[in-house]
Enzyme design. Structure first.
Site, mmCIF file in Angstrom:
data_model
loop_
_atom_site.group_PDB
_atom_site.id
_atom_site.type_symbol
_atom_site.label_atom_id
_atom_site.label_comp_id
_atom_site.label_asym_id
_atom_site.label_seq_id
_atom_site.Cartn_x
_atom_site.Cartn_y
_atom_site.Cartn_z
ATOM 1 N N GLY A 292 41.856 -32.857 75.929
ATOM 2 C CA GLY A 292 43.223 -33.237 75.582
ATOM 3 C C GLY A 292 43.804 -32.328 74.519
ATOM 4 O O GLY A 292 44.999 -32.005 74.532
ATOM 5 N N ASP B 193 37.761 -41.386 66.587
ATOM 6 C CA ASP B 193 36.702 -40.931 67.494
ATOM 7 C C ASP B 193 35.356 -41.580 67.188
ATOM 8 O O ASP B 193 34.413 -41.451 67.965
ATOM 9 C CB ASP B 193 36.565 -39.404 67.414
ATOM 10 C CG ASP B 193 37.802 -38.698 67.968
ATOM 11 O OD1 ASP B 193 38.539 -39.319 68.764
ATOM 12 O OD2 ASP B 193 38.034 -37.537 67.602
ATOM 13 N N ARG C 297 31.510 -39.473 73.847
ATOM 14 C CA ARG C 297 31.205 -40.348 72.714
ATOM 15 C C ARG C 297 30.537 -41.649 73.181
ATOM 16 O O ARG C 297 29.750 -42.238 72.456
ATOM 17 C CB ARG C 297 32.454 -40.602 71.879
ATOM 18 C CG ARG C 297 33.086 -39.283 71.434
ATOM 19 C CD ARG C 297 33.780 -39.330 70.119
ATOM 20 N NE ARG C 297 34.582 -38.117 69.930
ATOM 21 C CZ ARG C 297 34.144 -36.992 69.382
ATOM 22 N NH1 ARG C 297 32.909 -36.894 68.950
ATOM 23 N NH2 ARG C 297 34.936 -35.929 69.260
ATOM 24 N N ARG D 35 41.514 -25.126 67.114
ATOM 25 C CA ARG D 35 42.645 -24.529 66.386
ATOM 26 C C ARG D 35 42.333 -23.093 65.981
ATOM 27 O O ARG D 35 43.207 -22.223 66.046
ATOM 28 C CB ARG D 35 42.988 -25.393 65.164
ATOM 29 C CG ARG D 35 43.700 -26.690 65.572
ATOM 30 C CD ARG D 35 43.661 -27.712 64.464
ATOM 31 N NE ARG D 35 44.438 -28.908 64.779
ATOM 32 C CZ ARG D 35 44.044 -29.899 65.587
ATOM 33 N NH1 ARG D 35 42.867 -29.837 66.198
ATOM 34 N NH2 ARG D 35 44.820 -30.955 65.805
ATOM 35 N N ARG E 86 38.265 -46.404 76.336
ATOM 36 C CA ARG E 86 37.131 -46.702 75.451
ATOM 37 C C ARG E 86 37.111 -48.153 75.001
ATOM 38 O O ARG E 86 36.047 -48.696 74.725
ATOM 39 C CB ARG E 86 37.166 -45.789 74.214
ATOM 40 C CG ARG E 86 36.616 -44.423 74.495
ATOM 41 C CD ARG E 86 36.477 -43.581 73.231
ATOM 42 N NE ARG E 86 36.099 -42.235 73.613
ATOM 43 C CZ ARG E 86 36.345 -41.149 72.892
ATOM 44 N NH1 ARG E 86 36.976 -41.244 71.740
ATOM 45 N NH2 ARG E 86 35.955 -39.971 73.311
ATOM 46 N N GLN F 141 47.384 -34.433 67.823
ATOM 47 C CA GLN F 141 47.715 -33.561 68.955
ATOM 48 C C GLN F 141 49.227 -33.469 69.130
ATOM 49 O O GLN F 141 49.777 -32.391 69.356
ATOM 50 C CB GLN F 141 47.032 -34.073 70.228
ATOM 51 C CG GLN F 141 45.510 -33.983 70.117
ATOM 52 C CD GLN F 141 44.777 -34.542 71.303
ATOM 53 O OE1 GLN F 141 45.381 -35.122 72.208
ATOM 54 N NE2 GLN F 141 43.464 -34.401 71.321
#
Ligand code: S3P
Length: 440
Positions: A99, A321, A395, A27, A352, A172
């Site tokens: 993303g 996350d 991750r 950002r 995931r 997002q």
């Protein structure tokens, strides 16, 4: 590249920092590129994802001079396009694995009369884009997707504001609609089913644009048209990266680790409450700071017997996350830990949900999905001697590396280089804590 993670017989000890927050870095770079004037950004995460955003805004006409600081972060001077808007690039913009780059850029570009194609790597090409192009099309942007995915060509300009009730709690999506709203004439409002991370709402005012936020619901709005003005910003440490070191300290006997300068935004730190509920010894010491984000130190000690907990659906956006690494922690807790309504995990950098279960089962752990609920049963140490594929997902790469530290024999992690997406110095930081604890 394979990484062989070997069991650690000594504790993790000492004080460390983590690299700049990924969401805030994206950002900061993007908003500085949109602003009139020159912004100076420090502590910016130097990782593949953030480099995708830097290259993207350069292709759109912003000037970015980035130098590596001694702590490995980027110090960037960014001169934005301001009221002139972005220029039309000569080629498609490659968002790599990111993303956030793709979805936030779709919002920004929707506001301007340019035609731009966004694309990405194999993982990003599989991720859903209609959740963003849907509301942007309602505002008047022309978005041509590839069956709902990238490559997407967006032709923007002439937007009308929207009141958007998002079916998914996604920062997002929320950010893309708000950023498009900057070029629409009137008030753009976004409501979501649960509160997602609020970095956009916190940072836009620093760039001179007021954002309204309803305290009870987190629904937010801004009034367009508005042009951002340059500002100097410092990016704090990434709590999502800190979570890996925190879980490592909670799992490796004798550990005592302090992680300084971590962003403690409540929309990001639900993993701390979950670790506390599980009985982990974790202390949070907030610091006074001038920035737009609360910052502090996390101290994590090994010691307590971990117990299972339930992570309710409302908590999920604030730890989305961290679920892979919390699932590993759950595998060492007594009882069955349940992560409710985590279907969003299926559309992250990899599937995931499937990958966590697959990896944990290979490590000898009982893990299963019941609909959109992930259940993980503890508490035997993982069985090593297995090879786990990161699937190119940063991750997962870090989670499986931690599994190797507490397994009975080494764990091999394939495609470990995925860590470069968010935490390139992960092994160095972990290695320094292990050396301080007497490990080699
Ligand atoms: C992000 C929002 C989250 C998160 C991602 C970064 C952001 O995604 O998983 O890593 O910076 O806005 P969603 O908005 O899809 O939940």
């Amino acid at each position: 590249m394979d990484h062989v993670s070997t069991p650690l017989a000594t504790p993790l000890l000492g004080v460390t920092t983590v690299p700049g927050d990924k969401s805030i870095s994206h950002r900061a770079v993007l908003f500085a590129a949109m602003a009139g004037g020159t912004s100076v950004l420090t502590g910016v995460l130097d990782s593949e994802d953030v480099r995708s955003t830097i290259e993207a805004v350069r292709a759109l006409g912003a000037t970015v001079e980035a130098v590596e600081a001694t702590d490995g972060s980027l110090a960037a001077s960014v001169t934005g396009w301001g009221g002139f808007g972005p220029s039309e690039p000569t080629a498609p913009i490659d968002c790599g694995n990111s993303g956030t780059t793709a979805r936030l850029l779709l919002g920004v570009l929707s506001g301007w009369p340019v035609e731009v194609t966004l694309t990405g790597d194999d993982s990003l090409l599989r991720r859903p884009m209609r959740r963003v192009t849907g509301p942007l099309s309602r505002m008047g942007a022309v978005c041509v997707t590839t069956e709902g995915h990238l490559p997407v060509t967006v032709t923007g300009g002439g937007l009308v504001p929207v009141i958007y009730e998002s079916p998914v709690a996604s920062a997002q999506v929320k950010s893309a609609v708000l950023l498009a709203g900057l070029q629409a004439n009137g008030r753009t409002v976004v409501r979501e089913p649960a509160r997602s991370r609020d970095h956009t709402e916190r940072m836009l005012p620093a760039f001179g644009v007021e954002v309204g936020v309803a305290a009870e619901t987190g629904s937010c709005w801004l009034d367009g048209p508005a042009i951002l003005s340059a500002v100097d910003l410092m990016v704090p440490g990434d709590p999502s990266s800190a979570a890996f070191l925190a879980v490592a300290a909670a799992l490796v006997p004798g550990s005592d680790v302090r992680i300084e300068g971590v962003a403690l935004n409540p929309t990001r730190t639900a993993f701390v409450s979950v670790m506390e509920r599980m009985g982990a010894l974790i202390d949070v010491v907030p610091e006074e700071g001038p920035g737009t984000e609360p910052v502090g130190t996390l101290r994590v000690r090994h010691g307590a017997t971990l117990r299972a907990t339930t992570i309710a659906a409302e908590e999920v956006p604030s730890l989305v996350d961290e679920i892979p690494v919390l699932a590993l922690l759950a595998s060492q807790a007594e009882g069955e830990t349940r992560f409710e309504e985590v279907g969003e995990l299926r559309v992250k950098e990899s599937d995931r949900l499937a990958a966590i279960i697959d990896g944990l089962v290979k490590l000898g752990v009982h893990a299963a999905a019941h609909g959109d609920t992930l259940a993980v049963a503890g508490a035997a140490p993982p069985t090593g001697g297995v090879t786990l594929d990161s699937l190119g997902d940063h991750r997962l790469a870090m989670t499986w590396a931690l599994a190797g530290l507490i397994a009975d024999t080494p764990v091999t992690v394939e495609r470990f280089e995925a860590v470069d997406v968010s935490y390139p110095r992960f092994l160095d930081d972990l290695g320094a804590l292990a050396s301080a604890g007497g490990g080699s």
